[in-house]
Design a protein around this motif. Structure first.
Motif, PDB file in Angstrom:
ATOM      1  N   GLN A   1     -44.443 -38.859   2.637  1.00  0.00           N
ATOM      2  CA  GLN A   1     -44.229 -38.527   1.231  1.00  0.00           C
ATOM      3  C   GLN A   1     -44.247 -37.023   1.066  1.00  0.00           C
ATOM      4  N   VAL A   2     -43.434 -36.532   0.136  1.00  0.00           N
ATOM      5  CA  VAL A   2     -43.472 -35.119  -0.241  1.00  0.00           C
ATOM      6  C   VAL A   2     -43.344 -35.042  -1.756  1.00  0.00           C
ATOM      7  N   LEU A   3     -44.178 -34.208  -2.395  1.00  0.00           N
ATOM      8  CA  LEU A   3     -44.140 -34.105  -3.848  1.00  0.00           C
ATOM      9  C   LEU A   3     -44.748 -32.787  -4.304  1.00  0.00           C
ATOM     10  N   PRO A   4     -44.302 -32.276  -5.459  1.00  0.00           N
ATOM     11  CA  PRO A   4     -44.932 -31.080  -6.006  1.00  0.00           C
ATOM     12  C   PRO A   4     -46.249 -31.428  -6.676  1.00  0.00           C
ATOM     13  N   ASP A   5     -47.167 -30.463  -6.732  1.00  0.00           N
ATOM     14  CA  ASP A   5     -48.415 -30.687  -7.467  1.00  0.00           C
ATOM     15  C   ASP A   5     -48.134 -30.506  -8.958  1.00  0.00           C
ATOM     16  N   PRO A   6     -49.074 -30.886  -9.842  1.00  0.00           N
ATOM     17  CA  PRO A   6     -48.817 -30.790 -11.283  1.00  0.00           C
ATOM     18  C   PRO A   6     -48.544 -29.382 -11.777  1.00  0.00           C
ATOM     19  N   SER A   7     -49.066 -28.366 -11.092  1.00  0.00           N
ATOM     20  CA  SER A   7     -48.833 -26.994 -11.524  1.00  0.00           C
ATOM     21  C   SER A   7     -47.426 -26.517 -11.178  1.00  0.00           C
ATOM     22  N   GLY A   8     -46.784 -27.192 -10.239  1.00  0.00           N
ATOM     23  CA  GLY A   8     -45.465 -26.767  -9.789  1.00  0.00           C
ATOM     24  C   GLY A   8     -45.487 -25.619  -8.818  1.00  0.00           C
ATOM     25  N   ASN A   9     -46.675 -25.203  -8.403  1.00  0.00           N
ATOM     26  CA  ASN A   9     -46.786 -24.049  -7.502  1.00  0.00           C
ATOM     27  C   ASN A   9     -46.865 -24.431  -6.034  1.00  0.00           C
ATOM     28  N   TRP A  10     -47.109 -25.730  -5.759  1.00  0.00           N
ATOM     29  CA  TRP A  10     -47.305 -26.156  -4.381  1.00  0.00           C
ATOM     30  C   TRP A  10     -46.519 -27.432  -4.103  1.00  0.00           C
ATOM     31  N   VAL A  11     -46.238 -27.641  -2.834  1.00  0.00           N
ATOM     32  CA  VAL A  11     -45.622 -28.880  -2.366  1.00  0.00           C
ATOM     33  C   VAL A  11     -46.578 -29.515  -1.360  1.00  0.00           C
ATOM     34  N   LEU A  12     -46.863 -30.808  -1.533  1.00  0.00           N
ATOM     35  CA  LEU A  12     -47.756 -31.512  -0.626  1.00  0.00           C
ATOM     36  C   LEU A  12     -46.960 -32.529   0.183  1.00  0.00           C
ATOM     37  N   SER A  13     -47.245 -32.614   1.468  1.00  0.00           N
ATOM     38  CA  SER A  13     -46.620 -33.635   2.311  1.00  0.00           C
ATOM     39  C   SER A  13     -47.717 -34.444   2.984  1.00  0.00           C
ATOM     40  N   VAL A  14     -47.571 -35.766   2.896  1.00  0.00           N
ATOM     41  CA  VAL A  14     -48.563 -36.707   3.413  1.00  0.00           C
ATOM     42  C   VAL A  14     -48.057 -37.236   4.748  1.00  0.00           C
ATOM     43  N   ASP A  15     -48.869 -37.100   5.797  1.00  0.00           N
ATOM     44  CA  ASP A  15     -48.423 -37.463   7.138  1.00  0.00           C
ATOM     45  C   ASP A  15     -49.287 -38.577   7.716  1.00  0.00           C
TER      46      ASP A  15
ATOM     47  N   ALA B   1     -55.082 -35.321 -15.411  1.00  0.00           N
ATOM     48  CA  ALA B   1     -55.742 -34.052 -15.739  1.00  0.00           C
ATOM     49  C   ALA B   1     -55.469 -32.988 -14.687  1.00  0.00           C
ATOM     50  N   GLY B   2     -54.980 -33.380 -13.518  1.00  0.00           N
ATOM     51  CA  GLY B   2     -54.549 -32.428 -12.506  1.00  0.00           C
ATOM     52  C   GLY B   2     -55.611 -31.992 -11.521  1.00  0.00           C
ATOM     53  N   GLY B   3     -56.867 -32.392 -11.722  1.00  0.00           N
ATOM     54  CA  GLY B   3     -57.936 -31.898 -10.865  1.00  0.00           C
ATOM     55  C   GLY B   3     -58.278 -32.774  -9.683  1.00  0.00           C
ATOM     56  N   HIS B   4     -57.646 -33.946  -9.580  1.00  0.00           N
ATOM     57  CA  HIS B   4     -57.929 -34.853  -8.472  1.00  0.00           C
ATOM     58  C   HIS B   4     -56.632 -35.493  -7.982  1.00  0.00           C
TER      59      HIS B   4
ATOM     60  N   CYS C   1     -59.711 -37.008  -3.614  1.00  0.00           N
ATOM     61  CA  CYS C   1     -59.777 -35.585  -3.272  1.00  0.00           C
ATOM     62  C   CYS C   1     -59.830 -34.734  -4.534  1.00  0.00           C
ATOM     63  N   ARG C   2     -60.577 -33.652  -4.480  1.00  0.00           N
ATOM     64  CA  ARG C   2     -60.478 -32.628  -5.518  1.00  0.00           C
ATOM     65  C   ARG C   2     -59.276 -31.752  -5.214  1.00  0.00           C
ATOM     66  N   TRP C   3     -58.567 -31.374  -6.266  1.00  0.00           N
ATOM     67  CA  TRP C   3     -57.398 -30.520  -6.104  1.00  0.00           C
ATOM     68  C   TRP C   3     -57.606 -29.223  -6.885  1.00  0.00           C
ATOM     69  N   ASN C   4     -57.556 -28.097  -6.169  1.00  0.00           N
ATOM     70  CA  ASN C   4     -57.693 -26.777  -6.765  1.00  0.00           C
ATOM     71  C   ASN C   4     -56.317 -26.128  -6.750  1.00  0.00           C
ATOM     72  N   ALA C   5     -55.638 -26.178  -7.883  1.00  0.00           N
ATOM     73  CA  ALA C   5     -54.274 -25.654  -7.942  1.00  0.00           C
ATOM     74  C   ALA C   5     -54.232 -24.142  -7.789  1.00  0.00           C
TER      75      ALA C   5
END
Length: 356
Positions: free
Chosen positions: A155-169, A209-212, A226-230
């Motif tokens: 999977q690949v997707l942007p985070d809610p802030s739009g500043n990062w891309v996450l890929s799940v392996d 809420a974007g934090g997890h 997971c906690r997410w720190n944008a």
């Protein structure tokens, strides 16, 4: 997005190599949630996952599909008419077996399971795709010999802030956080978060809420919170919850391979699709989003649920049951989050569903 008359449509992806229709278009009854087939197109081979462009600018209003083939490809389709029509030709992604895609930073990204990589394709002003600009190849392996000998980006997707891309392996038991250059399309690795070895992470979903973020694991039936720190682009695992009851069913539970994870619009509930167990798990989230508790599981309405999707209202949940060849929909109890089966539609080799 809906059509000019306010009607909502569903687009169902499927495996043409297994008898699927390609991309099926269905009308959605907004009162009952029922689906009615309007037509289908098989112009894209094995369109196993779909994504929708939103708003103005490149890709807005277009439908995008992976072609889960070797070598892999992706396609852009115009959905202003009755049936999706290719905007341009199918584009190679310079990777094998793409299983997921997402729009980010004015580009289209694909997660290539077979080659363990993420590809970035340019999106033109008319929504059509240009060639692959960059490919980020994952490295590593995991302890499950038959599934984790090599990287498998799922999977690949942007985070809610739009500043990062996450890929799940799945192959490396990790999630990579990357920065995407919106001008050049270059994808740069920022950090990598290791999850418990052998869990085989497949997909993740963010709390509204974007934090997890919640990572669904395929090789063990669990969700990792997971906690997410944008601001820092940092993903920190803080807990793991089983998506199956601790007491085995009579006769023993079959092997289970969770496939999809969805979070409610209000952040109170999380649902997972569980292939093999053929169920949908209901988890309650606390007010912080950090604690997930299994409430129950319900029958998915078919066999081998590959994807889950909430309708635009958040009141109904849809399961794409690949091997029983149907899409089943459920009304969600707003107090408990428990889905109640409301109907189904024949959909050979169904693999995903999205709404427009």
């Amino acid at each position: 997005m809906s059509s000019d008359d306010g009607a909502v449509r569903a687009f169902i992806g499927s495996f043409t190599s297994a008898g699927g229709r390609g991309i099926t278009v269905a009308a959605v009854d907004q009162e009952t949630g029922a689906l009615t087939v309007l037509g289908a197109t098989d112009t894209v081979p094995d369109p196993s996952y779909l994504a929708l462009g939103h708003g103005p600018g490149p890709g807005g209003g277009a439908l995008y599909a992976v072609s889960e083939t070797e070598p892999g490809a992706a396609a852009a389709l115009d959905i202003t008419g009755d049936l999706p029509q290719p905007i341009d030709g199918i584009r190679p992604v310079d990777g094998n077996g793409p299983t997921h895609l997402a729009l980010a930073g004015g580009h289209l990204l694909t997660a290539n399971y077979g080659s363990g990589s993420v590809s970035v394709l340019s999106v033109r002003a008319d929504g059509s795709l240009g060639p692959a600009i960059s490919v980020l190849r994952h490295e590593g392996s995991g302890p499950v010999a038959d599934r984790q000998r090599a990287p498998h980006a799922h999977q690949v997707l942007p985070d809610p802030s739009g500043n990062w891309v996450l890929s799940v392996d799945l192959g490396t038991d990790s999630v990579r956080i990357c920065a995407l250059d919106p001008v050049t399309g270059a994808l740069r690795l920022h950090s990598e978060t290791a999850l418990r070895p052998g869990t085989g992470p497949r997909h993740l979903a963010f709390h509204p809420a974007g934090g997890h973020a919640y990572v669904l694991n395929e090789l063990e039936p669990t969700v990792t919170t997971c906690r997410w720190n944008a601001a820092a682009g940092a993903l920190e695992p803080v807990g793991e919850t089983s998506v199956l009851p601790t007491e085995p069913a009579e006769g023993g539970d079959p092997a289970t391979y969770p496939s999809a994870v969805v979070v409610s619009h209000d952040g109170r509930f999380l649902w997972t699709a569980n292939r093999g167990h053929d169920s949908i798990s209901v988890l309650a989230l606390d007010t912080t989003g950090e604690q997930a508790t299994l409430v129950t599981t319900v029958d998915c309405g078919g066999h081998w649920p590959r994807d889950l999707a909430l309708d635009p209202t958040g009141r109904r949940l849809y399961a794409a049951n690949e091997r029983s060849c149907d899409v089943t929909w459920f009304d969600i109890d707003p107090a408990t989050g428990i889905p109640r089966r409301a109907g189904s539609l024949d959909a050979p080799a169904a693999s995903c569903l999205i709404f427009a």
